[in-house]
Design a protein around this motif. Structure first.
Motif, PDB file in Angstrom:
ATOM      1  N   SER A  55       0.924  -0.964  -0.327  1.00  0.00           N
ATOM      2  CA  SER A  55       0.389  -0.082   0.217  1.00  0.00           C
ATOM      3  C   SER A  55       1.546   1.193   0.088  1.00  0.00           C
ATOM      4  O   SER A  55       0.256   2.441  -0.434  1.00  0.00           O
ATOM      5  N   THR A  56       2.020   0.964   0.242  1.00  0.00           N
ATOM      6  CA  THR A  56       3.245   2.463   0.705  1.00  0.00           C
ATOM      7  C   THR A  56       3.250   2.925  -1.008  1.00  0.00           C
ATOM      8  O   THR A  56       3.669   3.401  -1.074  1.00  0.00           O
ATOM      9  N   LEU A  57       3.253   1.606  -2.072  1.00  0.00           N
ATOM     10  CA  LEU A  57       3.710   2.273  -3.511  1.00  0.00           C
ATOM     11  C   LEU A  57       2.639   2.860  -4.121  1.00  0.00           C
ATOM     12  O   LEU A  57       3.319   4.054  -4.672  1.00  0.00           O
ATOM     13  N   LEU A  58       1.633   3.114  -3.313  1.00  0.00           N
ATOM     14  CA  LEU A  58       0.122   3.814  -3.699  1.00  0.00           C
ATOM     15  C   LEU A  58       1.634   5.570  -3.504  1.00  0.00           C
ATOM     16  O   LEU A  58       0.966   6.747  -4.839  1.00  0.00           O
ATOM     17  N   PHE A  59       2.104   6.379  -2.659  1.00  0.00           N
ATOM     18  CA  PHE A  59       2.419   6.965  -1.986  1.00  0.00           C
ATOM     19  C   PHE A  59       3.902   7.398  -2.224  1.00  0.00           C
ATOM     20  O   PHE A  59       4.121   8.258  -1.502  1.00  0.00           O
TER      21      PHE A  59
END
Length: 68
Positions: A55-59
């Motif tokens: 989910s950190t890849l989105l940011f």
């Protein structure tokens, strides 16, 4: 490298949940002795942590794609 490992685990987890939803078959539980078995629970936690990591890849900003 960590991103790729986390993504692979998240995909495997997603496929497992898909098999639970479609067929009622939990491959992790089947392979590792049921949903309450210690090893199965460890795998569930590792897959969940990898999904959180992904989910950190989105940011994150991608290299070379910064807008000015």
């Amino acid at each position: 490298m960590i991103d790729r490992i986390a993504l692979a685990l998240a995909i495997i987890g997603g496929l497992n949940w898909g098999s639970v939803g479609l067929f009622g078959f939990d491959a992790v539980a089947w392979l590792f002795g049921g949903q309450t078995a210690v090893l199965a629970r460890i795998i569930y936690v590792v897959v969940a942590l990898s999904a959180l990591w992904c989910s950190t890849l989105l940011f994150r900003e991608r290299e070379g794609s910064r807008e000015q």
